[in-house]
Structures are given as C-alpha cells and as structure tokens.
Enzyme design. Sequence first.
Site, PDB file in Angstrom:
ATOM      1  N   CYS A 117       0.886  -1.271  -0.041  1.00 44.57           N
ATOM      2  CA  CYS A 117       0.029  -0.059   0.032  1.00 44.57           C
ATOM      3  C   CYS A 117       0.741   1.264  -0.098  1.00 44.57           C
ATOM      4  O   CYS A 117       1.327   1.666   1.012  1.00 44.57           O
ATOM      5  CB  CYS A 117      -0.985  -0.058   1.127  1.00 44.57           C
ATOM      6  N   CYS A 120      -0.624   3.917   2.145  1.00 46.73           N
ATOM      7  CA  CYS A 120      -0.565   3.807   3.630  1.00 46.73           C
ATOM      8  C   CYS A 120       0.770   3.963   4.231  1.00 46.73           C
ATOM      9  O   CYS A 120       1.282   4.892   5.135  1.00 46.73           O
ATOM     10  CB  CYS A 120      -0.835   2.347   4.102  1.00 46.73           C
ATOM     11  N   ASP A 121       1.976   3.531   3.260  1.00 45.51           N
ATOM     12  CA  ASP A 121       3.353   3.584   3.667  1.00 45.51           C
ATOM     13  C   ASP A 121       4.196   4.252   3.224  1.00 45.51           C
ATOM     14  O   ASP A 121       5.291   4.557   3.560  1.00 45.51           O
ATOM     15  CB  ASP A 121       3.817   1.977   3.564  1.00 45.51           C
TER      16      ASP A 121
END
Length: 293
Positions: A117, A120-121
């Site tokens: 992701c 997300c990261d």
Amino acid sequence: MTAAVYTARKRLKALMLTKEFGGQPMWTMDIENYMGYQFITGPELMEKFDEQVRKFPIDIKYEEVTGLTQGTDGTFHVISDGGKYQAQAVIVASGKRPRRLEVPGEAEFIGRGVSFCATCDGPLYAGKHVAVVGGGNSALQAAIELSGVAEKVYLISLHGYNADPIVIERLRELTKPVIEFSGYTTTEIKGSEAVESLIISNNETKAQTELAIQGVFVEIGLLPNSEFCQDILAFNKYREVVTDCRTRTNIPGLFAAGDVANGPDKQIVIAAGDGAKAAMVAYEYLLHKHGIK
C-alpha cells in the site's frame, strides 16, 4: 457497506461482519471517477460510507469470516473467529486482497520494507530509494505517488504496462522521472534487518540486476477473499464467486457483490451498485421464500 444500508432500509435485521474497515479504497489516494466527487481520497470516501452505515440499526462486528455452510433446514451458518451466526440469506461482499510475488525475502520483510500500500506506507520512505513491482493502474499510480516522496523510484514490469492511457500519460509527465525496467521478473528481496536490495532478471537475456533500495511496493493484482465459501459456492478460474446479473449464486439465498464476484469490471461505483442490487434481490428472495412483511 452499501448492501448493509439497503437491507436496513428494507427493515431487515442485518449483521455486517468485516475483518477491516473500508477495503481496497483505503489504499487509494486519488479517486476522480466516483459520482458526486470530482476528487476525493479513498479513506475520505470510506469515512462517508461509514457515517451513512451508522445512521441505521445495523449490527457491526469486526471479525474474520472463516466458513459458510447451509443447514438441512435451508438456513445459513456463518462462522467467524468471534462466533457463529445464523441467517436466512447471506450477501458475500468480501472484496479482494493484494497478490504476493512469492519470492524469497518477501514474507520475511513485510512491514520492514515490503509493502502492499503506497498510500499507507509511502510517507515512511521520504528521501529513500524504492521499487514498485507491477504494470497495471495500481502500480503506475503507486509510482506516481511515490515519486513525490522518495528520492528515487524504480518501476518493474513483467510485460510492459496494462494501464489506462491517462495514467501512463501522467507517469510520462512527472518532473522527476521514474526509472523503468520493462520486461523484468522480480526474483528476490534481500536484506538483513530490513530491505536492502531487489534482484530482478531480464526476461530475454536472463541477466540479473541488483537495485539498492529500502522499500518494495508490490502492485501485481488482487486475489478474491473467497476461501471461506469455497465449499458451498461455484467459482470461476480466478476463484471469484460466479453470479448472474442479479448477484444470485448457485445457491438460493446466497448472493455475491463487488470484486469478490465474477463481474468484468472492478470499480468502487460498480461494487457499491452491486451491494445495493444484492440487498434488494435478497429482500425479494426473503419476501417470497419466508413471507416477510
């Protein structure tokens, strides 16, 4: 979530079982094709979905479903890691999850340099070198997103790109170009405490290249979350649940909606529409089968 809202509007007693909130849109930063919003992020859109769900008397349990069976009386039994539930009708709307590379080092370094992701990261890799593996829309969008964060971005594709023209165009227009390796297979992820390099192999010459990186973002497609219903429902070759145009499966009273089903197009708006359709068809089934009022 859409199916839950529509069942509640029909005054059905609805239970929503989910392992996690939001599904695939939670990994998506830019959404420009959901009607009503010229631009919205995935998490923002899912927050609005969640707000609407909670306006109705829907029982929500955050549990992972592990099994689905049918009793001799025709009722369905849903087994989760938190309990067992009985229902007269079930809508399977479990979506998909990221496909893995299945190469040495991938499993060992999840959370230590291997990610599925970018939304997300990605911020964790500011100023670092990263690689994105994949050639579809999600891979190119991840590379575009990461280019504004990381110092260097490599894009590794197996057979060129299978992405929308507008996404490819945006990749080409980046002020800080992504370094592209087209026609390469990822063979190994290496490191000690965290990811340190990625080994890729040229599909024609078999020559190997080692890229010094700190992060690998795997974007090679998705797998349906359908294992829990494999003993009762019919699947296609992709392990998607086979349905007709009204979301009905091979078992009366069982319906499937969204990306877990065999519909040809995977879009948020289509998944939401499927959920609404499944709820209305389930209501119709219960009305005729059990005489609900």
